[in-house]
Design an enzyme around this catalytic site. Structure first.
Site, PDB file in Angstrom:
ATOM      1  N   ASN A  15       0.868  -1.180   0.000  1.00 44.08           N
ATOM      2  CA  ASN A  15       0.000   0.000   0.000  1.00 44.08           C
ATOM      3  C   ASN A  15       0.900   1.225   0.000  1.00 44.08           C
ATOM      4  O   ASN A  15       1.478   1.574   1.031  1.00 44.08           O
ATOM      5  CB  ASN A  15      -0.885  -0.041   1.258  1.00 44.08           C
ATOM      6  N   TRP A  16       1.031   1.835  -1.177  1.00 38.23           N
ATOM      7  CA  TRP A  16       1.950   2.979  -1.286  1.00 38.23           C
ATOM      8  C   TRP A  16       1.367   4.252  -0.683  1.00 38.23           C
ATOM      9  O   TRP A  16       2.065   5.240  -0.549  1.00 38.23           O
ATOM     10  CB  TRP A  16       2.320   3.210  -2.760  1.00 38.23           C
ATOM     11  N   LYS A  17       0.075   4.238  -0.352  1.00 36.93           N
ATOM     12  CA  LYS A  17      -0.573   5.429   0.210  1.00 36.93           C
ATOM     13  C   LYS A  17      -0.300   6.644  -0.704  1.00 36.93           C
ATOM     14  O   LYS A  17      -0.260   6.485  -1.913  1.00 36.93           O
ATOM     15  CB  LYS A  17      -0.101   5.657   1.648  1.00 36.93           C
ATOM     16  N   HIS A 101      -9.586   1.466   4.598  1.00 31.68           N
ATOM     17  CA  HIS A 101      -8.342   1.658   5.359  1.00 31.68           C
ATOM     18  C   HIS A 101      -8.602   2.648   6.494  1.00 31.68           C
ATOM     19  O   HIS A 101      -9.386   3.590   6.325  1.00 31.68           O
ATOM     20  CB  HIS A 101      -7.235   2.169   4.430  1.00 31.68           C
ATOM     21  N   GLU A 103      -6.965   5.044   7.497  1.00 25.20           N
ATOM     22  CA  GLU A 103      -6.694   6.435   7.126  1.00 25.20           C
ATOM     23  C   GLU A 103      -7.872   7.027   6.354  1.00 25.20           C
ATOM     24  O   GLU A 103      -8.153   8.216   6.443  1.00 25.20           O
ATOM     25  CB  GLU A 103      -5.375   6.510   6.338  1.00 25.20           C
ATOM     26  N   GLU A 171      -5.538  -4.391  10.716  1.00 28.32           N
ATOM     27  CA  GLU A 171      -4.473  -3.415  10.933  1.00 28.32           C
ATOM     28  C   GLU A 171      -4.766  -2.603  12.191  1.00 28.32           C
ATOM     29  O   GLU A 171      -5.545  -1.637  12.139  1.00 28.32           O
ATOM     30  CB  GLU A 171      -4.378  -2.452   9.745  1.00 28.32           C
ATOM     31  N   GLY A 177       2.604   2.438  10.669  1.00 27.19           N
ATOM     32  CA  GLY A 177       3.623   3.468  10.475  1.00 27.19           C
ATOM     33  C   GLY A 177       4.354   3.866  11.751  1.00 27.19           C
ATOM     34  O   GLY A 177       5.061   4.861  11.784  1.00 27.19           O
ATOM     35  N   SER A 216       3.313  -1.941  10.339  1.00 24.05           N
ATOM     36  CA  SER A 216       4.757  -2.039  10.564  1.00 24.05           C
ATOM     37  C   SER A 216       5.328  -3.422  10.259  1.00 24.05           C
ATOM     38  O   SER A 216       6.214  -3.905  10.957  1.00 24.05           O
ATOM     39  CB  SER A 216       5.114  -1.603  11.993  1.00 24.05           C
ATOM     40  N   GLY A 237       2.747  -1.117   4.246  1.00 25.66           N
ATOM     41  CA  GLY A 237       2.830   0.295   3.862  1.00 25.66           C
ATOM     42  C   GLY A 237       4.268   0.686   3.581  1.00 25.66           C
ATOM     43  O   GLY A 237       4.811   0.424   2.510  1.00 25.66           O
ATOM     44  N   GLY A 238       4.909   1.306   4.570  1.00 25.54           N
ATOM     45  CA  GLY A 238       6.250   1.864   4.402  1.00 25.54           C
ATOM     46  C   GLY A 238       7.253   0.932   3.732  1.00 25.54           C
ATOM     47  O   GLY A 238       7.995   1.350   2.844  1.00 25.54           O
TER      48      GLY A 238
HETATM   49  P1  PGA Z   1       2.782   0.405   7.552  1.00 27.13           P
HETATM   50  O1  PGA Z   1       1.325   0.632   6.920  1.00 27.13           O
HETATM   51  O2  PGA Z   1       3.303  -0.900   7.029  1.00 27.13           O
HETATM   52  O3  PGA Z   1       3.601   1.588   7.072  1.00 27.13           O
HETATM   53  O4  PGA Z   1       2.630   0.381   9.042  1.00 27.13           O
HETATM   54  C1  PGA Z   1       0.425  -0.427   6.780  1.00 27.13           C
HETATM   55  C2  PGA Z   1      -0.883   0.073   6.215  1.00 27.13           C
HETATM   56  O5  PGA Z   1      -1.392   1.100   6.689  1.00 27.13           O
HETATM   57  O6  PGA Z   1      -1.450  -0.548   5.301  1.00 27.13           O
END
Ligand code: PGA
Length: 253
Positions: A15-17, A101, A103, A171, A177, A216, A237-238
């Site tokens: 997930n590149w956000k 998600h 977010e 999640e 993150g 994470s 994500g990251g």
């Molecule tokens: P993260 O994000 O791996 O940077 O914690 C995961 C996500 O929100 O899908």
């Protein structure tokens, strides 16, 4: 149908956000090169920002790496400035879409009812949804994490999902993150609870959808997390932004 034929391959989705300009396509090409050179046990997907989706899908043509969107609108077209219909994601090459998600739930006030409507729109367009759920730190500390997530699963999953390909991503918001991950015991407890909820909603076919963990996930913790009971992959994500890190996570599946 035997139980083993109900078990799909794990899914590792990046997930590149809101990250990535044209240059980031090189990272995706490196991921595809790595996966195609040494076929992975898991299915692999990259969900870039909408602006890169078409170019990324073209760059990965012929590769086994899938692409996906990060959200879609409930309607098929119309006066919805800034929004993207599910069919537009398909048109841009997507096979999957992340929905609900945390977010989106936090930044855009998305409710589980809205997420369920988006899931229906995604299915109608032929997209495979990855439906996200997860509790806040306050809920975890108050001891109501299982309750919160059970309600999210119940309310975010429409009946139309019965027999369809989809996955759930658990999640915990406080792990996204932050470098903090849930303990293996907490992950297993939550995934077992989600599985029970899926079976109560969909019967035998509720045994099939992979339940991904997200929050994470990194090269150094991926193997342990992916080995845990009822963990059917990861939403990353990251660590999905760097090909070397993402490939190391894929190799751990
Ligand atoms: P993260 O994000 O791996 O940077 O914690 C995961 C996500 O929100 O899908």
């Amino acid at each position: 149908m035997t139980l083993s034929s109900l078990k799909p391959r794990p899914l590792i989705a990046g997930n590149w956000k809101m990250n990535g300009l044209a240059q980031a396509l090189d990272e995706a090409r490196a991921v595809a090169g790595g996966v195609d050179a040494r076929p992975a046990a898991a299915r692999v997907a990259i969900c870039p920002p909408a602006t890169l989706l078409h170019r990324l899908s073209q760059a990965l043509e012929g590769s086994s790496v899938l692409t996906g969107g990060q959200d879609c609108h409930v309607r098929t077209s119309g006066a919805h400035t800034g929004d993207i219909a599910a069919a537009m994601l398909v048109d841009a090459g997507a096979a999957l879409v992340i929905l609900g998600h945390s977010e989106r739930r936090e930044d855009h006030g998305e409710t589980s009812a809205l997420v369920a409507a988006k899931v229906e729109a995604a299915l109608a367009a032929g997209l495979e949804p990855i439906i996200c759920v997860g509790e806040s730190l306050a809920r975890r500390e108050a001891g109501s994490a299982l309750q919160v997530v059970t309600a999210q699963v119940r309310e975010s999953l429409p009946a139309a999902l019965a027999g369809q390909a989809f996955s759930i991503a658990y999640e915990p918001i406080w792990a996204i993150g932050t470098g903090r991950t849930a303990t293996i015991a907490d992950i297993e407890e939550m995934h077992a609870s989600i599985r029970a909820q899926l079976i109560s909603m969909f019967g035998e076919s509720g045994k099939a959808p992979p339940i991904l963990y997200g929050g994470s996930v990194k090269p150094d913790n991926a193997a342990e997390i992916l080995r845990a009971a009822e963990v059917g992959g990861a939403l990353v994500g990251g660590a999905s932004l760097k090909a070397a890190d993402f490939l190391a996570i894929i190799a751990a599946a």
